[in-house]
Motif scaffolding. Sequence first.
Motif, PDB file in Angstrom:
ATOM      1  N   GLU A   1       0.366 -74.681  15.001  1.00 49.78           N
ATOM      2  CA  GLU A   1       0.381 -73.475  14.408  1.00 49.78           C
ATOM      3  C   GLU A   1      -1.269 -73.021  14.423  1.00 49.78           C
ATOM      4  OE1 GLU A   1       2.587 -70.770  11.326  1.00 49.78           O
ATOM      5  OE2 GLU A   1       1.423 -72.484  10.710  1.00 49.78           O
ATOM      6  N   GLU A   2      -2.046 -73.878  13.853  1.00 47.66           N
ATOM      7  CA  GLU A   2      -3.366 -73.480  13.600  1.00 47.66           C
ATOM      8  C   GLU A   2      -4.272 -73.273  14.846  1.00 47.66           C
ATOM      9  OE1 GLU A   2      -7.126 -75.734  11.554  1.00 47.66           O
ATOM     10  OE2 GLU A   2      -5.233 -76.554  11.081  1.00 47.66           O
ATOM     11  N   ASN A   3      -3.739 -74.176  15.737  1.00 44.82           N
ATOM     12  CA  ASN A   3      -4.569 -74.002  17.056  1.00 44.82           C
ATOM     13  C   ASN A   3      -4.129 -72.607  17.919  1.00 44.82           C
ATOM     14  OD1 ASN A   3      -6.433 -76.127  17.011  1.00 44.82           O
ATOM     15  ND2 ASN A   3      -4.670 -77.708  17.689  1.00 44.82           N
ATOM     16  N   THR A   4      -2.985 -72.312  17.680  1.00 41.81           N
ATOM     17  CA  THR A   4      -2.373 -71.272  18.079  1.00 41.81           C
ATOM     18  C   THR A   4      -3.119 -70.054  17.532  1.00 41.81           C
ATOM     19  OG1 THR A   4      -0.154 -72.358  18.494  1.00 41.81           O
ATOM     20  CG2 THR A   4      -0.325 -69.793  18.815  1.00 41.81           C
ATOM     21  N   ARG A   5      -3.431 -69.869  16.413  1.00 40.55           N
ATOM     22  CA  ARG A   5      -3.870 -68.893  15.740  1.00 40.55           C
ATOM     23  C   ARG A   5      -5.464 -68.771  16.097  1.00 40.55           C
ATOM     24  NH1 ARG A   5      -1.219 -70.352  10.955  1.00 40.55           N
ATOM     25  NH2 ARG A   5      -3.415 -71.028  10.218  1.00 40.55           N
ATOM     26  N   GLY A   6      -5.979 -69.905  16.467  1.00 37.73           N
ATOM     27  CA  GLY A   6      -7.510 -70.168  16.876  1.00 37.73           C
ATOM     28  C   GLY A   6      -7.861 -70.021  18.430  1.00 37.73           C
TER      29      GLY A   6
ATOM     30  N   ASP B   1       2.242 -78.068  12.177  1.00 38.70           N
ATOM     31  CA  ASP B   1       1.352 -77.430  11.469  1.00 38.70           C
ATOM     32  C   ASP B   1      -0.182 -77.185  12.396  1.00 38.70           C
ATOM     33  OD1 ASP B   1       0.315 -76.169   8.894  1.00 38.70           O
ATOM     34  OD2 ASP B   1      -0.928 -77.894   8.975  1.00 38.70           O
ATOM     35  N   ARG B   2      -0.321 -78.352  12.810  1.00 42.44           N
ATOM     36  CA  ARG B   2      -1.915 -78.240  13.865  1.00 42.44           C
ATOM     37  C   ARG B   2      -1.416 -77.231  14.741  1.00 42.44           C
ATOM     38  NH1 ARG B   2      -6.533 -80.933  13.624  1.00 42.44           N
ATOM     39  NH2 ARG B   2      -5.914 -81.253  11.462  1.00 42.44           N
TER      40      ARG B   2
ATOM     41  N   THR C   1      -2.591 -76.213  24.211  1.00 43.13           N
ATOM     42  CA  THR C   1      -2.672 -76.124  22.799  1.00 43.13           C
ATOM     43  C   THR C   1      -1.856 -77.228  22.238  1.00 43.13           C
ATOM     44  OG1 THR C   1      -3.007 -73.749  22.922  1.00 43.13           O
ATOM     45  CG2 THR C   1      -2.397 -74.824  20.567  1.00 43.13           C
TER      46      THR C   1
ATOM     47  N   GLN D   1      -5.553 -84.503  18.287  1.00 46.49           N
ATOM     48  CA  GLN D   1      -5.979 -84.284  17.002  1.00 46.49           C
ATOM     49  C   GLN D   1      -5.381 -85.089  16.016  1.00 46.49           C
ATOM     50  OE1 GLN D   1      -6.026 -79.909  17.024  1.00 46.49           O
ATOM     51  NE2 GLN D   1      -8.145 -79.901  17.301  1.00 46.49           N
TER      52      GLN D   1
ATOM     53  N   SER E   1      -3.447 -80.361  20.047  1.00 45.26           N
ATOM     54  CA  SER E   1      -3.113 -80.856  18.624  1.00 45.26           C
ATOM     55  C   SER E   1      -2.392 -82.065  18.548  1.00 45.26           C
ATOM     56  CB  SER E   1      -1.734 -79.724  18.276  1.00 45.26           C
ATOM     57  OG  SER E   1      -2.243 -78.207  18.350  1.00 45.26           O
TER      58      SER E   1
ATOM     59  N   PHE F   1       7.594 -71.644   9.718  1.00 52.03           N
ATOM     60  CA  PHE F   1       6.970 -71.614  11.103  1.00 52.03           C
ATOM     61  C   PHE F   1       7.576 -70.442  11.649  1.00 52.03           C
ATOM     62  CE2 PHE F   1       6.155 -76.062   9.915  1.00 52.03           C
ATOM     63  CZ  PHE F   1       4.805 -76.149   9.824  1.00 52.03           C
TER      64      PHE F   1
END
Length: 392
Positions: A216-221, A213-214, A233, A240, A237, A159
């Motif tokens: 980071e995924e939402n940060t890219r989205g 991990d979630r 964010t 979720q 996460s 990360f």
Amino acid sequence: MAKKASLRHRLYHGETSFDFMGRKRLWFAISAVIIALGLVSIITQGLNLGIDFKGGVAWTVRAPHTSVNSVRDAVRPLGLGEATIQTSGNGTVKVSFKHLTQAKQNQVTDAIAKAAHTSPGQVSINDVGPSWGKTVTNKARTALIVFFILITVYISFRFEWKMAIAALVAVVHDILVTIGVYSISRFEVTPATVVAFLTILGYSLYDTIVVFDRIEENTRGLSASGRLTYSDTVNLSMNQVLMRSINTSFVAILPVASILAIGVYVLGATALEDFGLALLVGLITGACSSICIASPVLVLLKEREPRYAAIRQRLATKGAPAAPLTPAAAAVMAGGGGGSRVMRASGGDGGGEGGVAEGGPPLVPGRPRTVPAHRPHGRQGGRPRPRKKRRR
């Protein structure tokens, strides 16, 4: 008015909007109080170390009808009035004291056997030197240091280093809380406790990695578009993964609680008590720290970055802060929402009702989206378009 869905329904259908980051001061305050109480207890009375760490002699005998006071009265004339005497659910009595000469040990054995109404041969003796306990302590310390180094390297590589710092803060929090609980409750610290202690650190880190991990995924989205602050964010996460964290924690705690309730106190498997107690305390602490400690610390570090500070300032100038997104609304938002702009949940107290598309009804998982009254059946005529017949 429609009946409000239950918490279980909203958890399983992604309709929660708990504002975890809005309460980060509360989480920090609760943790600070617990850690402070533990530190005071450690300073004033220390830990209840077993003979494996401080050395000494332990006598164990099965005496279901013998009380602690009767055993203490039997060994008091021999100078063991301050000895540690414990009983278990299966009627076993354990007497621990510092090192004695062999002749003195035999006298204590005879006194315990007489109090337990049994023969001296039924009393087992365990004489442990302090050097063995020091070896165990040094190995545990080395394992902990290696654990910290490897985890820091892995999270920084997988990360980023700020997430590594947040994860380490959560792990240190778990260590301090667990040690404090052992000091306050006077649970005996044994080698089994150390093994369980290292085990719960891995579990705590696993839960934190799932949350990160979630994030980071939402940060890219969603967060990359500039429509959400970093706090929003992280809130999204955690909502979720909330149901997953609850399920995994419950599945992990259930067998440990069964070991303590049935194995120790019903079947009398006292060897599992130290291991089970450490696991139970650590699992509960680790499940809470991944949400209430690691994520808020990460937010404090990330929102100092110019990019996220600018997003927060830009969104703040547009009006009052909105409530956190629900996972269901975020899914519609990420997918386009059918061309409509998705709004946030109406409240941030956990009663989120999903996203609301502008110009349309609420987008709630599990319910079909109705067609607005001004667009019946998708065309202006108000009647469905007839199907064309196929030519043979």
